[in-house]
Design an enzyme around this catalytic site. Structure first.
Site, mmCIF file in Angstrom:
data_model
loop_
_atom_site.group_PDB
_atom_site.id
_atom_site.type_symbol
_atom_site.label_atom_id
_atom_site.label_comp_id
_atom_site.label_asym_id
_atom_site.label_seq_id
_atom_site.Cartn_x
_atom_site.Cartn_y
_atom_site.Cartn_z
ATOM 1 N N ASP A 87 0.857 -1.190 0.000
ATOM 2 C CA ASP A 87 0.000 0.000 0.000
ATOM 3 C C ASP A 87 0.895 1.243 0.000
ATOM 4 O OD1 ASP A 87 -3.004 0.930 0.609
ATOM 5 O OD2 ASP A 87 -1.612 2.221 1.726
ATOM 6 N N LEU A 88 0.636 2.161 -0.932
ATOM 7 C CA LEU A 88 1.485 3.349 -1.045
ATOM 8 C C LEU A 88 1.260 4.289 0.130
ATOM 9 C CD1 LEU A 88 1.217 4.184 -4.862
ATOM 10 C CD2 LEU A 88 2.894 2.741 -3.682
ATOM 11 N N ASP A 117 -4.482 2.206 -4.634
ATOM 12 C CA ASP A 117 -3.007 2.220 -4.577
ATOM 13 C C ASP A 117 -2.484 0.972 -3.878
ATOM 14 O OD1 ASP A 117 -3.978 2.860 -2.089
ATOM 15 O OD2 ASP A 117 -2.457 4.377 -1.655
#
Length: 358
Positions: free
Chosen positions: A224-225, A267
């Site tokens: 996960d960004l 994302d």
């Protein structure tokens, strides 16, 4: 008196014979007239038949010459006996180059030769074979050497000298390309080109089977960004999409060729890694991914930098199916975020390993 009687008899016979001859000649003349009429009718029929054949031949010529599909005939000796203009366009050989050539040696890829040679004798005797009466998709050799995908409908016609094969061949290169694109779209994310969950599941199954067979481990990594939402909100979705595309490129370059990286939404990304023997192997992959994502890059004149938090679940340590392993990796990812983001953690651990990279 006897002479007179004999003369009378002869006269009567002469008259009778003359009458018979006249009737015979009249009958012959009548028969000749009928025969002439029949000959005239037959000539008319022949002329009409020749005219019909000529017209049908001309129509057939127009059809074969204007057809978009290749129409090819093969004689009982396996030689090409008919070759229409579409065959020239599709396969590259001019008519004079193709006529008389062995069809299979000219057009069939070498891998098909053995099967053809085995079945050809039976075809010559019966007119039947594996391909006769069917529509098949296969490859044909172009004059320049490359193979083209074709659809072939094959039939056989028996003549006095044996069986003749008639093939109608269509170039399906464009159709195959479109089918490939459709398959790709069905299994790949339209924005990043990365595999979607459907293809990830297939790759997991393959990697899982290998790990179980050889009693090795495999890793499921949930990514996960960090900081992406703020950038996306401040600069817009197009800017955010460009970041996701950049991240996808970086992810591809930082994993091994045998591993799979996919986008599962927003994302969030997933990595399936096989040939894992210890936790260190999984850590090495994570330690390649994090700096690859962290590296600043310029987008629309702005220097951009994002982080990534990674959760790692191992088979068989943390589960033996993809849904459970993803859940375990997802939890480990959130623990990594709680511990400062831009790092990684393993499922089932209170302590989360983390590498803060500047």
């Amino acid at each position: 008196m006897e002479a007179v009687a004999l003369t009378g008899i002869l006269v009567l016979r002469f008259v009778s014979v003359k009458k018979a001859n006249r009737e015979y000649l009249e009958e012959v003349a009548q028969k000749n007239t009928q025969l002439q009429q029949m000959q005239n009718q037959l000539q008319q029929w022949n002329a009409a038949l020749e005219e019909t054949v000529a017209a049908r031949t001309a129509e057939l010529r127009v059809i074969t010459e204007s057809a978009k599909d290749a129409i090819i005939m093969m004689d009982p000796q396996g030689r090409i006996s008919f070759w229409n203009p579409a065959a020239e366009d599709i396969l590259g050989y001019k008519q004079e180059e193709a006529l008389g050539q062995n069809l299979h040696r000219l057009l069939a890829p070498p891998r098909y030769h053995a099967d053809h040679d085995t079945a050809y004798g039976y075809y010559l005797k019966t007119g039947h074979g594996n391909a006769v009466g069917k529509t098949l998709e296969l490859e044909a050799c172009h004059k320049d050497g490359h193979e083209i995908p074709v659809e072939l409908a094959l039939s056989a016609v028996q003549a006095q000298d044996g069986w003749h094969a008639v093939g109608i061949m269509r170039d399906i290169t464009e159709r195959k390309r479109l089918e490939s694109e459709i398959r790709h779209l069905a299994t790949h994310d339209a924005l990043t080109g990365l595999p979607t969950r459907r293809l990830i599941d297939e790759r997991f199954t393959m990697t899982f089977s290998i790990a179980r067979r050889y009693k090795t481990k495999m890793a499921v990594m949930f990514l996960d960004l960090d900081g992406f939402k703020a950038i996306n909100d401040n600069h817009g979705h197009d800017f955010g999409d460009a970041i996701l595309q950049h991240v996808a490129v970086q992810l591809r370059s930082s994993i091994r060729e045998t591993d799979t990286v996919g986008r599962i939404g927003g994302d969030e990304f997933l990595v399936i890694a096989g040939e894992i023997y210890t936790r260190d192997d999984a850590e090495q992959i994570a330690n390649k991914i994090i700096p690859a994502i962290n590296t600043p890059f310029v987008l629309n004149g702005l220097e951009v930098s994002v982080g990534v938090s990674i959760g790692i679940a191992l088979y068989p340590d943390d589960g033996d199916n993809i849904s459970h392993l993803i859940k375990q990796a997802d939890r480990a990812m959130y623990e990594a975020k709680k511990s400062g983001k831009n790092g990684y953690g393993f499922a089932g651990n209170v302590f989360v390993d983390k590498r803060l990279l500047v």
